[in-house]
Motif scaffolding. Structure first.
Motif, PDB file in Angstrom:
ATOM      1  N   THR A  53       2.064  63.841  27.720  1.00  0.00           N
ATOM      2  CA  THR A  53       2.475  65.231  27.946  1.00  0.00           C
ATOM      3  C   THR A  53       2.301  65.606  29.415  1.00  0.00           C
ATOM      4  O   THR A  53       3.185  66.217  30.016  1.00  0.00           O
ATOM      5  CB  THR A  53       1.668  66.183  27.037  1.00  0.00           C
ATOM      6  N   ALA A  54       1.164  65.231  30.005  1.00  0.00           N
ATOM      7  CA  ALA A  54       0.921  65.537  31.424  1.00  0.00           C
ATOM      8  C   ALA A  54       1.953  64.853  32.315  1.00  0.00           C
ATOM      9  O   ALA A  54       2.445  65.450  33.287  1.00  0.00           O
ATOM     10  CB  ALA A  54      -0.495  65.115  31.820  1.00  0.00           C
ATOM     11  N   ALA A  55       2.303  63.613  31.994  1.00  0.00           N
ATOM     12  CA  ALA A  55       3.301  62.887  32.780  1.00  0.00           C
ATOM     13  C   ALA A  55       4.669  63.563  32.673  1.00  0.00           C
ATOM     14  O   ALA A  55       5.377  63.725  33.675  1.00  0.00           O
ATOM     15  CB  ALA A  55       3.388  61.429  32.307  1.00  0.00           C
ATOM     16  N   VAL A  56       5.027  63.975  31.464  1.00  0.00           N
ATOM     17  CA  VAL A  56       6.324  64.643  31.259  1.00  0.00           C
ATOM     18  C   VAL A  56       6.336  65.977  32.012  1.00  0.00           C
ATOM     19  O   VAL A  56       7.322  66.308  32.686  1.00  0.00           O
ATOM     20  CB  VAL A  56       6.621  64.848  29.761  1.00  0.00           C
ATOM     21  N   GLU A  57       5.234  66.731  31.936  1.00  0.00           N
ATOM     22  CA  GLU A  57       5.157  68.012  32.659  1.00  0.00           C
ATOM     23  C   GLU A  57       5.344  67.792  34.156  1.00  0.00           C
ATOM     24  O   GLU A  57       6.049  68.555  34.823  1.00  0.00           O
ATOM     25  CB  GLU A  57       3.799  68.681  32.421  1.00  0.00           C
ATOM     26  N   LYS A  58       4.717  66.750  34.694  1.00  0.00           N
ATOM     27  CA  LYS A  58       4.836  66.443  36.124  1.00  0.00           C
ATOM     28  C   LYS A  58       6.289  66.144  36.479  1.00  0.00           C
ATOM     29  O   LYS A  58       6.825  66.651  37.473  1.00  0.00           O
ATOM     30  CB  LYS A  58       3.945  65.245  36.464  1.00  0.00           C
ATOM     31  N   MET A  59       6.943  65.330  35.647  1.00  0.00           N
ATOM     32  CA  MET A  59       8.335  64.964  35.918  1.00  0.00           C
ATOM     33  C   MET A  59       9.263  66.175  35.804  1.00  0.00           C
ATOM     34  O   MET A  59      10.196  66.327  36.588  1.00  0.00           O
ATOM     35  CB  MET A  59       8.768  63.839  34.986  1.00  0.00           C
ATOM     36  N   VAL A  60       9.002  67.051  34.838  1.00  0.00           N
ATOM     37  CA  VAL A  60       9.814  68.265  34.684  1.00  0.00           C
ATOM     38  C   VAL A  60       9.655  69.151  35.916  1.00  0.00           C
ATOM     39  O   VAL A  60      10.634  69.674  36.459  1.00  0.00           O
ATOM     40  CB  VAL A  60       9.451  69.026  33.389  1.00  0.00           C
ATOM     41  N   ALA A  84      20.017  68.328  33.577  1.00  0.00           N
ATOM     42  CA  ALA A  84      20.221  67.484  32.392  1.00  0.00           C
ATOM     43  C   ALA A  84      18.982  66.622  32.137  1.00  0.00           C
ATOM     44  O   ALA A  84      18.565  66.438  30.983  1.00  0.00           O
ATOM     45  CB  ALA A  84      21.457  66.608  32.576  1.00  0.00           C
ATOM     46  N   GLU A  85      18.380  66.108  33.209  1.00  0.00           N
ATOM     47  CA  GLU A  85      17.164  65.296  33.057  1.00  0.00           C
ATOM     48  C   GLU A  85      16.014  66.153  32.529  1.00  0.00           C
ATOM     49  O   GLU A  85      15.216  65.691  31.707  1.00  0.00           O
ATOM     50  CB  GLU A  85      16.785  64.638  34.384  1.00  0.00           C
ATOM     51  N   ILE A  86      15.926  67.391  32.979  1.00  0.00           N
ATOM     52  CA  ILE A  86      14.887  68.303  32.485  1.00  0.00           C
ATOM     53  C   ILE A  86      15.032  68.472  30.975  1.00  0.00           C
ATOM     54  O   ILE A  86      14.042  68.402  30.238  1.00  0.00           O
ATOM     55  CB  ILE A  86      14.962  69.670  33.199  1.00  0.00           C
ATOM     56  N   GLN A  87      16.268  68.681  30.513  1.00  0.00           N
ATOM     57  CA  GLN A  87      16.500  68.864  29.081  1.00  0.00           C
ATOM     58  C   GLN A  87      16.089  67.637  28.277  1.00  0.00           C
ATOM     59  O   GLN A  87      15.512  67.763  27.200  1.00  0.00           O
ATOM     60  CB  GLN A  87      17.963  69.229  28.804  1.00  0.00           C
ATOM     61  N   MET A  88      16.353  66.448  28.818  1.00  0.00           N
ATOM     62  CA  MET A  88      15.948  65.217  28.137  1.00  0.00           C
ATOM     63  C   MET A  88      14.420  65.142  28.032  1.00  0.00           C
ATOM     64  O   MET A  88      13.877  64.814  26.978  1.00  0.00           O
ATOM     65  CB  MET A  88      16.455  63.987  28.897  1.00  0.00           C
ATOM     66  N   LEU A  89      13.749  65.459  29.125  1.00  0.00           N
ATOM     67  CA  LEU A  89      12.286  65.363  29.163  1.00  0.00           C
ATOM     68  C   LEU A  89      11.613  66.417  28.286  1.00  0.00           C
ATOM     69  O   LEU A  89      10.564  66.157  27.692  1.00  0.00           O
ATOM     70  CB  LEU A  89      11.788  65.486  30.613  1.00  0.00           C
TER      71      LEU A  89
END
Length: 150
Positions: A53-60, A84-89
């Motif tokens: 979750t932390a990794a996904v939050e960082k990428m978003v 579009a990448e944000i929506q995937m994440l």
């Protein structure tokens, strides 16, 4: 070594994207997978759902920053790619909180911490952060706390 549920889901989705020939999704998932591997190896961290979750939050967050820069730089094509990448994440994060839920949590945080001014922002943030992790944009939340206390 056991794998967290979210990590297993990411790896399963990588395989599915490969089979489907979905290059855009595959690229994003490979970046996420690499981020998780980096955390596991370099930081000697056991991969849990919280780490994913932390990794996904960082990428978003990185993509939101890039998207706004591309929009201000008049590059809608690149900004749309980031969106579009944000929506995937976001699919790997828990259900996002509504405005009403955030407002109710803020009221509760202020009441329970006894916060009265901007100096108490740290107390409020410490109380609320574990309750909203992965379910809201922390930057926006920080602004809401400032507005409430200021």
């Amino acid at each position: 070594m056991t794998m967290s549920d979210l990590q297993k889901r990411v790896l399963d989705d990588v395989k599915a994207a490969m089979r489907a020939g979905d290059k855009d999704r595959l690229t994003v998932l490979r970046m996420l997978s690499a981020e998780l591997k980096q955390r596991e190896v370099v930081e000697s961290t056991t991969i849990t759902d919280a780490v994913v979750t932390a990794a996904v939050e960082k990428m978003v967050k990185q993509r939101r920053d890039s998207e706004s820069q591309f929009r201000s730089g008049n590059r809608p094509d690149l900004a749309d790619k980031e969106a579009a990448e944000i929506q995937m994440l976001l699919g790997y994060l828990p259900q996002q909180l509504t405005e009403a839920e955030i407002s109710a949590l803020l009221d509760q945080a202020v009441a329970e911490t006894g916060a009265t001014s901007g100096k108490d922002m740290g107390k409020v943030m410490a109380w609320i952060k574990p309750r909203v992790a992965g379910r809201t944009d922390m930057g926006k939340l920080s602004g809401l706390i400032k507005a409430k206390l200021g």
